[in-house]
Design a protein around this motif. Structure first.
Motif, PDB file in Angstrom:
ATOM      1  N   THR A  24       0.835  -1.200   0.000  1.00  0.00           N
ATOM      2  CA  THR A  24       0.000   0.000   0.000  1.00  0.00           C
ATOM      3  C   THR A  24       0.863   1.240   0.000  1.00  0.00           C
ATOM      4  O   THR A  24       1.812   1.335   0.761  1.00  0.00           O
ATOM      5  CB  THR A  24      -0.851   0.050   1.293  1.00  0.00           C
ATOM      6  OG1 THR A  24      -1.370  -1.218   1.518  1.00  0.00           O
ATOM      7  CG2 THR A  24      -1.925   1.105   1.211  1.00  0.00           C
ATOM      8  N   ARG A  25       0.514   2.189  -0.858  1.00  0.00           N
ATOM      9  CA  ARG A  25       1.192   3.482  -0.862  1.00  0.00           C
ATOM     10  C   ARG A  25       0.140   4.495  -1.239  1.00  0.00           C
ATOM     11  O   ARG A  25      -0.235   4.583  -2.396  1.00  0.00           O
ATOM     12  CB  ARG A  25       2.311   3.533  -1.917  1.00  0.00           C
ATOM     13  CG  ARG A  25       3.342   2.491  -1.721  1.00  0.00           C
ATOM     14  CD  ARG A  25       4.512   2.688  -2.650  1.00  0.00           C
ATOM     15  NE  ARG A  25       5.703   2.496  -1.867  1.00  0.00           N
ATOM     16  CZ  ARG A  25       6.650   3.380  -1.666  1.00  0.00           C
ATOM     17  NH1 ARG A  25       6.603   4.531  -2.245  1.00  0.00           N
ATOM     18  NH2 ARG A  25       7.689   3.130  -0.912  1.00  0.00           N
ATOM     19  N   ARG A  26      -0.366   5.213  -0.260  1.00  0.00           N
ATOM     20  CA  ARG A  26      -1.418   6.163  -0.640  1.00  0.00           C
ATOM     21  C   ARG A  26      -1.477   7.335   0.331  1.00  0.00           C
ATOM     22  O   ARG A  26      -1.014   7.238   1.483  1.00  0.00           O
ATOM     23  CB  ARG A  26      -2.773   5.471  -0.740  1.00  0.00           C
ATOM     24  CG  ARG A  26      -3.225   4.832   0.542  1.00  0.00           C
ATOM     25  CD  ARG A  26      -4.484   4.000   0.328  1.00  0.00           C
ATOM     26  NE  ARG A  26      -4.940   3.526   1.630  1.00  0.00           N
ATOM     27  CZ  ARG A  26      -6.071   3.875   2.214  1.00  0.00           C
ATOM     28  NH1 ARG A  26      -6.906   4.680   1.620  1.00  0.00           N
ATOM     29  NH2 ARG A  26      -6.392   3.421   3.411  1.00  0.00           N
ATOM     30  N   VAL A  27      -2.057   8.421  -0.181  1.00  0.00           N
ATOM     31  CA  VAL A  27      -2.271   9.610   0.639  1.00  0.00           C
ATOM     32  C   VAL A  27      -3.577   9.384   1.397  1.00  0.00           C
ATOM     33  O   VAL A  27      -4.605   9.097   0.792  1.00  0.00           O
ATOM     34  CB  VAL A  27      -2.383  10.866  -0.259  1.00  0.00           C
ATOM     35  CG1 VAL A  27      -2.796  12.083   0.554  1.00  0.00           C
ATOM     36  CG2 VAL A  27      -1.062  11.122  -0.979  1.00  0.00           C
ATOM     37  N   VAL A  28      -3.527   9.501   2.743  1.00  0.00           N
ATOM     38  CA  VAL A  28      -4.755   9.250   3.508  1.00  0.00           C
ATOM     39  C   VAL A  28      -5.298  10.520   4.170  1.00  0.00           C
ATOM     40  O   VAL A  28      -6.382  10.506   4.741  1.00  0.00           O
ATOM     41  CB  VAL A  28      -4.535   8.152   4.576  1.00  0.00           C
ATOM     42  CG1 VAL A  28      -4.459   6.791   3.920  1.00  0.00           C
ATOM     43  CG2 VAL A  28      -3.296   8.421   5.416  1.00  0.00           C
ATOM     44  N   PHE A  29      -4.543  11.597   4.095  1.00  0.00           N
ATOM     45  CA  PHE A  29      -5.020  12.865   4.664  1.00  0.00           C
ATOM     46  C   PHE A  29      -4.341  13.980   3.884  1.00  0.00           C
ATOM     47  O   PHE A  29      -3.142  13.917   3.620  1.00  0.00           O
ATOM     48  CB  PHE A  29      -4.627  12.938   6.152  1.00  0.00           C
ATOM     49  CG  PHE A  29      -5.013  14.216   6.843  1.00  0.00           C
ATOM     50  CD1 PHE A  29      -6.205  14.300   7.560  1.00  0.00           C
ATOM     51  CD2 PHE A  29      -4.185  15.341   6.801  1.00  0.00           C
ATOM     52  CE1 PHE A  29      -6.566  15.478   8.205  1.00  0.00           C
ATOM     53  CE2 PHE A  29      -4.537  16.510   7.434  1.00  0.00           C
ATOM     54  CZ  PHE A  29      -5.728  16.588   8.148  1.00  0.00           C
TER      55      PHE A  29
END
Ligand code: XUL
Length: 524
Positions: free
Chosen positions: A25-30
């Motif tokens: 997983t590699r994602r922007v969460v905020f």
């Protein structure tokens, strides 16, 4: 899942980005921003700053602290985040601005009361209430004095990476030390905006990071330490007043007990903050040859990574990778675009239609210097129009945006040699019509990124990099940025071959006009 937090304290607001990184997983969460004028009206800023007389531009450091406090509250309360998983924090800030702390600051920072807001508790720590910022162009005299003391502007550029520049921290410190000697005597620490905010999170003096240290005219670019000659030429006893310079990835502390108790946050590792441009270098993923980044923000900047400093670049900074970066900075960025749009009463979609309607403006050019300009140096503000007047709204709008893009493409030659493609970031990067002009003017593909604020993303990625290194993983920069900054075909804007040759001619005309109208004896 491990979380990494990156801030960007820009001229006009504070952004925070949290990324989640695990094996798959590699994602922007905020990703949220506060705007200084809108969200902190009590500080009376205009575009995040306060204009004074004779080119002075300042901002209240208490406002930045207030914004940090409010943003951390939002992060702590965010339903999407498991804040206990926050591993490391870094940040970036507008470059060159300086914050002046008195001898009482250390004690105040160590004894903050977590039940109370941050900013009011800082009211006694500043030896200078307002911080000069990068828009300040009031230090021409100090630049000349520093150049004289060090054997000329070229000598200063060879030593520190840039000739003495009005907005750079050294000339600003000199002006303060000479004009307000009592307040300077009461100054125990001079921080950059970046290291000041990092200090507020760690409750101790944060180091200055070499990328941001390069914007001071005080750091020896080669050995990444304070240049004693430059310090001596700037202000008395400056060495004792500056924090140490430490590597970009060296963890220097943990999130302090104040924040841990105030918002129930973990003791996340603190990674040095850098400047917005060095941070964007990571956040745009331009860690290889033949690509430049263009940041369309309050300032427009063009930069590229380079392993060896050289070329006729206006500025050479250290990059957060340990290499170097070449950069040019235009003072007339989004504020000029916004002002001209408002003056002619148009919405952005109408501006886009105008740009598409008549590329090249029938050969009518504008030098877009609504405010005094830094590239090239122009002290006398004012738009210069050629072949049209101020009543012709269409030509003014096209003239300004095309003028900006012609200047960016021409000066990009000082940053990188051959360019395969351009990565665009910053607020205006969402405007496809502007990117189409840019692609036509450069004659190469232009990509915008998913994340508009590449400085905040770069900060989160730097936090991740430092935490991995500290954990013994020799992670490469390519692996750090992968999955966050890869150019997407859907975000590509290709040049329209019909217009490329026409713009190549306009670039030559523009360069000629610029040479005729720039200041004869440039300061920077
Ligand atoms: C770079 C510069 C600006 C500021 C504000 O030299 O002055 O880009 O960093 O963003």
């Amino acid at each position: 899942m491990p979380l990494y937090l990156g801030f960007d304290c820009s001229t006009q607001g504070l952004t925070a980005i949290v990324i989640e990184i695990d094996r798959d997983t590699r994602r922007v969460v905020f990703n949220q921003s506060l705007n200084f004028d809108r969200d902190f009206p009590e500080y009376g800023t205009n575009g995040g700053v306060i204009y004074g007389v004779d080119g002075e531009v300042q901002a209240p450091p208490a406002m930045w602290a207030d914004a940090l406090d409010r943003m951390l509250a939002t992060i702590a309360q965010s339903a999407e985040l498991e804040v206990d998983d926050l591993r490391a924090i870094s940040g970036s800030a507008q470059q060159h601005g300086s914050v002046y702390l008195n001898p009482r600051a250390q004690e105040v920072l160590r004894t903050l009361n977590p039940a109370r807001k941050l900013a009011p508790q800082l009211s006694t720590i500043f030896s200078r209430a307002h911080s000069p910022v990068w828009l300040d162009a009031s230090t021409g005299k100090q630049c000349r004095e520093i150049a004289d003391a060090l054997g000329g502007a070229d000598r200063v550029a060879a030593l520190t990476g840039s000739p003495p520049c009005e907005r750079f921290t050294g000339p600003q410190i000199r002006k303060f030390a000479v004009e307000q000697p009592t307040a300077y005597a009461d100054t125990a620490r001079v921080h950059l905006v970046s290291s000041y905010l990092a200090s507020l999170l760690a409750e101790r003096d944060a180091p200055i990071e070499p990328g941001d240290g390069s914007g001071m005219n005080l750091m020896d670019l080669r050995d990444q330490q304070w240049s004693l000659q430059a310090l001596d030429a700037t202000a008395p006893d400056l060495a004792a007043r500056l924090p140490p310079i430490r590597p970009s990835w060296e963890i220097f502390g943990t999130l302090s007990p104040y924040w841990q108790r105030r918002y129930a946050l973990p003791a996340a590792a603190m990674v040095p903050w850098t400047g917005d441009n060095p941070s964007s270098l990571i956040g745009t993923g331009i860690i290889r040859d033949r690509v430049v980044a263009v940041s369309l923000g309050t300032s427009d900047t063009v930069f590229a990574l380079t392993t060896e400093p050289g070329g006729p670049s206006s500025h050479v900074f250290r990059a957060p990778t340990g290499d170097f970066m070449n950069l040019v900075c235009f003072r007339n960025g989004s504020r000029a675009r916004e002002q001209v749009r408002i003056d002619y009463g148009l919405e952005w979609d109408a501006v886009a239609r105008l740009l598409e309607k008549n590329p090249g403006n029938d050969g009518r050019l504008m030098l877009p210097w609504l405010e005094a300009e830094s590239t090239p140096h122009v002290a006398h503000a004012g738009l210069r129009r050629f072949g049209f007047d101020r009543f012709d709204g269409e030509r003014n709008i096209r003239g300004l945006i095309e003028g900006q893009m012609l200047a960016i493409a021409n000066h990009a030659a000082a940053v990188a040699g051959a360019i395969d493609h351009v990565i665009v970031t910053g607020g205006a990067s969402v405007n496809r019509a502007i990117l189409q002009v840019m692609a036509n003017v450069f004659g190469v593909d232009v990509y915008r990124l998913d994340v508009e604020n590449s400085a905040a993303l770069g900060a989160a990625l730097r936090a991740y990099h430092a935490e991995r290194l500290a954990d013994g993983e020799a992670i490469s920069w390519k692996a750090v940025v992968s999955g966050f900054t890869d150019p997407q075909p859907g975000h590509r804007v290709s040049p329209n071959l019909k217009h490329v040759a026409m713009y190549a001619e306009l670039r030559r005309d523009y360069a000629m006009l610029e040479t005729l109208h720039r200041d004869r004896a440039p300061i920077c």
